[in-house]
Design a protein around this motif. Structure first.
Motif, PDB file in Angstrom:
ATOM      1  N   LYS A  59      39.120  44.883  54.227  1.00  0.00           N
ATOM      2  CA  LYS A  59      40.093  44.697  53.151  1.00  0.00           C
ATOM      3  C   LYS A  59      39.819  43.348  52.527  1.00  0.00           C
ATOM      4  O   LYS A  59      39.613  42.353  53.238  1.00  0.00           O
ATOM      5  CB  LYS A  59      41.511  44.710  53.714  1.00  0.00           C
ATOM      6  N   LEU A  60      39.807  43.295  51.195  1.00  0.00           N
ATOM      7  CA  LEU A  60      39.492  42.058  50.488  1.00  0.00           C
ATOM      8  C   LEU A  60      40.512  41.755  49.408  1.00  0.00           C
ATOM      9  O   LEU A  60      41.046  42.679  48.770  1.00  0.00           O
ATOM     10  CB  LEU A  60      38.127  42.172  49.784  1.00  0.00           C
ATOM     11  N   ASP A  61      40.728  40.473  49.175  1.00  0.00           N
ATOM     12  CA  ASP A  61      41.379  40.020  47.958  1.00  0.00           C
ATOM     13  C   ASP A  61      40.269  39.915  46.923  1.00  0.00           C
ATOM     14  O   ASP A  61      39.179  39.423  47.245  1.00  0.00           O
ATOM     15  CB  ASP A  61      42.033  38.650  48.160  1.00  0.00           C
ATOM     16  N   ILE A  62      40.529  40.383  45.712  1.00  0.00           N
ATOM     17  CA  ILE A  62      39.461  40.372  44.707  1.00  0.00           C
ATOM     18  C   ILE A  62      39.901  39.721  43.401  1.00  0.00           C
ATOM     19  O   ILE A  62      41.080  39.728  43.048  1.00  0.00           O
ATOM     20  CB  ILE A  62      38.947  41.796  44.391  1.00  0.00           C
ATOM     21  N   GLU A  63      38.909  39.167  42.744  1.00  0.00           N
ATOM     22  CA  GLU A  63      39.011  38.819  41.328  1.00  0.00           C
ATOM     23  C   GLU A  63      38.348  39.969  40.603  1.00  0.00           C
ATOM     24  O   GLU A  63      37.390  40.560  41.109  1.00  0.00           O
ATOM     25  CB  GLU A  63      38.263  37.524  41.028  1.00  0.00           C
ATOM     26  N   ILE A  64      38.835  40.286  39.425  1.00  0.00           N
ATOM     27  CA  ILE A  64      38.284  41.408  38.678  1.00  0.00           C
ATOM     28  C   ILE A  64      37.629  40.892  37.401  1.00  0.00           C
ATOM     29  O   ILE A  64      38.263  40.172  36.624  1.00  0.00           O
ATOM     30  CB  ILE A  64      39.376  42.448  38.353  1.00  0.00           C
ATOM     31  N   ALA A  65      36.362  41.230  37.244  1.00  0.00           N
ATOM     32  CA  ALA A  65      35.611  40.870  36.038  1.00  0.00           C
ATOM     33  C   ALA A  65      35.465  42.132  35.202  1.00  0.00           C
ATOM     34  O   ALA A  65      34.681  43.013  35.545  1.00  0.00           O
ATOM     35  CB  ALA A  65      34.252  40.296  36.416  1.00  0.00           C
ATOM     36  N   ASP A  66      36.256  42.220  34.118  1.00  0.00           N
ATOM     37  CA  ASP A  66      36.181  43.418  33.294  1.00  0.00           C
ATOM     38  C   ASP A  66      36.055  43.111  31.804  1.00  0.00           C
ATOM     39  O   ASP A  66      36.027  44.017  30.986  1.00  0.00           O
ATOM     40  CB  ASP A  66      37.368  44.350  33.557  1.00  0.00           C
ATOM     41  N   SER A  67      35.950  41.827  31.469  1.00  0.00           N
ATOM     42  CA  SER A  67      35.674  41.452  30.077  1.00  0.00           C
ATOM     43  C   SER A  67      34.222  40.990  29.990  1.00  0.00           C
ATOM     44  O   SER A  67      33.600  40.686  31.017  1.00  0.00           O
ATOM     45  CB  SER A  67      36.597  40.321  29.628  1.00  0.00           C
ATOM     46  N   GLU A  68      33.696  40.921  28.791  1.00  0.00           N
ATOM     47  CA  GLU A  68      32.298  40.484  28.642  1.00  0.00           C
ATOM     48  C   GLU A  68      32.104  39.076  29.191  1.00  0.00           C
ATOM     49  O   GLU A  68      31.144  38.808  29.903  1.00  0.00           O
ATOM     50  CB  GLU A  68      31.855  40.548  27.179  1.00  0.00           C
ATOM     51  N   TYR A  69      33.031  38.172  28.901  1.00  0.00           N
ATOM     52  CA  TYR A  69      32.921  36.801  29.400  1.00  0.00           C
ATOM     53  C   TYR A  69      32.929  36.782  30.926  1.00  0.00           C
ATOM     54  O   TYR A  69      32.094  36.142  31.564  1.00  0.00           O
ATOM     55  CB  TYR A  69      34.049  35.918  28.853  1.00  0.00           C
ATOM     56  N   ASP A  70      33.884  37.483  31.532  1.00  0.00           N
ATOM     57  CA  ASP A  70      33.994  37.494  32.997  1.00  0.00           C
ATOM     58  C   ASP A  70      32.758  38.097  33.653  1.00  0.00           C
ATOM     59  O   ASP A  70      32.299  37.612  34.686  1.00  0.00           O
ATOM     60  CB  ASP A  70      35.237  38.269  33.441  1.00  0.00           C
ATOM     61  N   THR A  71      32.218  39.175  33.079  1.00  0.00           N
ATOM     62  CA  THR A  71      31.042  39.798  33.690  1.00  0.00           C
ATOM     63  C   THR A  71      29.800  38.932  33.518  1.00  0.00           C
ATOM     64  O   THR A  71      28.910  38.957  34.352  1.00  0.00           O
ATOM     65  CB  THR A  71      30.786  41.219  33.152  1.00  0.00           C
ATOM     66  N   GLN A  72      29.725  38.166  32.432  1.00  0.00           N
ATOM     67  CA  GLN A  72      28.578  37.264  32.236  1.00  0.00           C
ATOM     68  C   GLN A  72      28.678  36.039  33.146  1.00  0.00           C
ATOM     69  O   GLN A  72      27.668  35.520  33.596  1.00  0.00           O
ATOM     70  CB  GLN A  72      28.495  36.801  30.772  1.00  0.00           C
ATOM     71  N   THR A  73      29.887  35.566  33.412  1.00  0.00           N
ATOM     72  CA  THR A  73      30.091  34.350  34.201  1.00  0.00           C
ATOM     73  C   THR A  73      30.130  34.638  35.697  1.00  0.00           C
ATOM     74  O   THR A  73      29.528  33.918  36.487  1.00  0.00           O
ATOM     75  CB  THR A  73      31.396  33.648  33.771  1.00  0.00           C
ATOM     76  N   GLY A  74      30.835  35.675  36.102  1.00  0.00           N
ATOM     77  CA  GLY A  74      30.913  36.049  37.516  1.00  0.00           C
ATOM     78  C   GLY A  74      31.311  34.896  38.420  1.00  0.00           C
ATOM     79  O   GLY A  74      32.296  34.207  38.168  1.00  0.00           O
TER      80      GLY A  74
END
Length: 167
Positions: A59-74
Motif C-alpha cells: 500500500k502506498l501514498d501517491i502523488e498523481i502526475a496527470d497534467s503535462e507539466y507534472d508528467t514532464q517534471t515527475g
C-alpha cells in the motif's frame, strides 16, 4: 626610447593588471543556484496486489502526475522518497511509454501498467541522472515510480494489479 613608448608601457601594464584582476574575480564569483526541495504531497492511495489470490503486495501514498507539466517534471529535483510513497503517472491513452532519469537524484523502479491496471513491464534500478531511455516495450496507460529495489522486494510480476483512489 621616445616619450610615447615610455609612458605607454606603464599604462599597458596597468591595463593588463586591471583586466587580470577583473577576470579572476569574475571567475571566483561563481553563481550558486539554490533549488528548493519539492515536498511530497499525498494526493491518493494505491494498492498493489496479486490477482490470483487477491493478496496485498503493498500500500502506498501517491502523488498523481496527470497534467503535462507534472508528467514532464515527475520526481526531478528531489533527493529521496519514503518507501511507502510513489508517484503515479496517469496518461489519457494507452501506448508504448519511455521514461528517463534526467534531474532525478535517486534510483527508482519504474512500473508500467495497462488500462486495466495490470503490470505489463518494469524497469528496475533506474540510475540517478541517467538520460538513457527506459521503455515499457508494450502499451501502457499508467506508470508508477517507486524507490529502487521495491519491485524485487515485493516480488512483483507482469500481471499483478493496482488499484488507486484520489483524495
Amino acid at each position: 626610447m621616445n616619450f610615447k613608448s615610455r609612458h605607454s608601457l606603464p599604462f599597458l601594464f596597468a591595463l593588463s593588471l586591471a583586466s587580470f584582476s577583473i577576470n579572476s574575480s569574475c571567475k571566483e564569483d561563481k553563481k550558486i543556484i539554490k533549488t528548493t526541495e519539492v515536498p511530497f504531497t499525498k494526493e491518493g492511495e494505491l494498492t498493489l496486489f496479486k490477482p490470483t489470490s487477491d493478496s496485498l503486495v503493498s500500500k502506498l501514498d501517491i502523488e498523481i502526475a496527470d497534467s503535462e507539466y507534472d508528467t514532464q517534471t515527475g520526481l526531478m529535483y528531489r533527493n529521496s522518497m519514503k518507501e511507502n510513497q510513489g508517484m503515479l503517472f496517469v496518461f489519457p491513452d494507452e501506448r508504448p511509454r519511455s521514461f528517463y532519469m534526467k534531474n532525478t537524484r535517486f534510483a527508482l523502479d519504474i512500473i508500467y501498467l495497462d488500462q486495466s491496471k495490470s503490470i505489463v513491464s518494469f524497469q528496475e534500478n533506474a540510475q540517478p541522472l541517467n538520460e538513457s531511455s527506459l521503455p515499457s516495450h508494450v502499451p501502457a496507460m499508467y506508470v508508477l515510480e517507486v524507490n529502487a529495489g521495491l519491485v524485487s522486494k515485493w516480488r512483483l510480476e507482469v500481471g499483478d494489479k493496482m488499484e488507486f483512489s484520489k483524495n
